[in-house]
Design an enzyme around this catalytic site. Structure first.
Site, PDB file in Angstrom:
ATOM      1  N   SER A 152      -5.057   1.110   2.602  1.00  0.00           N
ATOM      2  CA  SER A 152      -3.314   0.996   2.898  1.00  0.00           C
ATOM      3  C   SER A 152      -3.246  -0.459   3.280  1.00  0.00           C
ATOM      4  O   SER A 152      -3.942  -0.907   3.870  1.00  0.00           O
ATOM      5  CB  SER A 152      -3.152   2.200   3.729  1.00  0.00           C
ATOM      6  OG  SER A 152      -1.943   1.782   4.418  1.00  0.00           O
ATOM      7  N   TYR A 165      -3.557   6.178  11.677  1.00  0.00           N
ATOM      8  CA  TYR A 165      -3.587   6.002  10.044  1.00  0.00           C
ATOM      9  C   TYR A 165      -4.088   4.669  10.114  1.00  0.00           C
ATOM     10  O   TYR A 165      -4.944   4.589   9.002  1.00  0.00           O
ATOM     11  CB  TYR A 165      -2.197   6.233   9.398  1.00  0.00           C
ATOM     12  CG  TYR A 165      -2.235   6.218   7.914  1.00  0.00           C
ATOM     13  CD1 TYR A 165      -2.938   7.198   7.056  1.00  0.00           C
ATOM     14  CD2 TYR A 165      -1.428   5.224   7.532  1.00  0.00           C
ATOM     15  CE1 TYR A 165      -2.812   6.956   5.903  1.00  0.00           C
ATOM     16  CE2 TYR A 165      -1.436   5.242   6.250  1.00  0.00           C
ATOM     17  CZ  TYR A 165      -2.027   5.785   5.239  1.00  0.00           C
ATOM     18  OH  TYR A 165      -1.977   5.822   4.121  1.00  0.00           O
TER      19      TYR A 165
END
Ligand code: NAD
Length: 270
Positions: A152, A165
């Site tokens: 990501s 995250y």
């Protein structure tokens, strides 16, 4: 070109295959001849996706899973071998941010809920490591394997508010490079491991962070657009070309890379 990109009859396992990005990937891979084992939590969504694939002439099966549970994954692997006889590619797509692990705008890191942080790391990091270990066993027996992890933008430079995250996805990128070296050194060049690194695509896991209920962008959504040279969010279909490259022989000499697909977000400063 056809030989380089040919994925006909490749057996591709995709975790998180019923998600927004996963559904697009599964449909595309099956439409191009791959046999796809869709692994995710929601059986109704999985069955509907398999039906859609079959209606379009493709081949797919759905298996319910939990990517943090080795015993369930081992059963999944056995079922895939019974059905398709081998496993060519593993796409570790299950993951995402969790609302509890997001630090609210008025809070600070001191308010962080440690259990939520641990949960988001567990899903994104261990949910990549454990399936990799389970499916690599079969790949090693076959003397061939290809793994695509999903990292990501938050792994490249930390984003505000999503500390857990980001930490987990940074670890996924690091593990991708580690494993690329490890598998090739120990088992030879028929083993490849790369990561697809999407920028911002509006999906269920980030919709509330990026958009208001009426569809207009939040401040965070507008900030992202302002920092993206292409001035928009990505469409799931825009990941498919890079994915196809990574799962096919077109990337035969490519391992340990992080393929960024982000409309220029990471390259841009001011
Ligand atoms: P999504 O929430 O639509 O899909 C997530 C998928 O993961 C679903 O199929 C869900 O069933 C599955 N899943 C969740 N927990 C699981 C578990 N414990 N066991 C098995 N399956 C589980 O998310 P998405 O936006 O399509 O994201 C797919 C991947 O791409 C994720 O790894 C996400 O972190 C990553 N990603 C997304 C974006 C984005 O902008 N949407 C950006 C970068 C990376």
């Amino acid at each position: 070109m056809y030989e380089l990109f040919n994925i006909n009859n490749k057996v591709i396992v995709m975790t998180g295959g019923t998600g927004v990005l996963g559904t697009s990937m599964v449909s595309y891979l099956a439409a191009h001849g791959a046999k796809v084992a869709v692994l995710a939590r929601n059986k109704a969504k999985g069955d509907a996706l398999v039906e859609h694939v079959k209606a379009n002439g493709g081949d797919a099966i759905f298996l319910q899973t939990n990517v943090t549970d080795k015993a369930i994954l081992t059963q999944n692997a056995e079922e895939i071998i019974r059905e398709y006889g081998r496993i060519d590619v593993l796409i570790n797509g299950a993951g995402g941010n969790m609302p509890g692990a997001t630090i609210a705008p008025d809070n600070t890191i001191l308010d962080l809920n440690i259990d939520d942080f641990r949960q988001v790391v567990d899903l994104n990091l261990m949910g990549t490591v454990i399936p990799t270990l389970v499916f690599s066993e079969y790949m090693v027996q076959q003397r061939q394997g290809n793994i695509v992890n999903i990292s990501s933008a938050s792994a490249l430079r930390p984003l505000t508010r999503v500390a857990g995250y980001g930490a987990a996805k940074a670890a996924v990128s690091n593990f991708t490079k580690y494993l690329a070296g490890e598998l090739a050194l120990k088992f030879g060049e028929n083993f490849r491991v790369n990561a697809l690194c999407p920028g911002f695509f509006i999906t269920e896991q980030n919709r509330a962070l990026l958009t208001h209920p009426d569809g207009t962008y939040t401040d965070r959504g507008n900030t992202i657009i302002a920092h993206t040279p292409f001035k928009r969010f990505g469409e799931p279909a825009e990941l498919l070309g890079t994915l196809h490259y990574l799962v096919s022989d077109a990337s035969k000499f490519v391992t340990g890379t992080i393929a960024v697909v982000d409309g220029g977000f990471d390259a841009f400063s001011i």
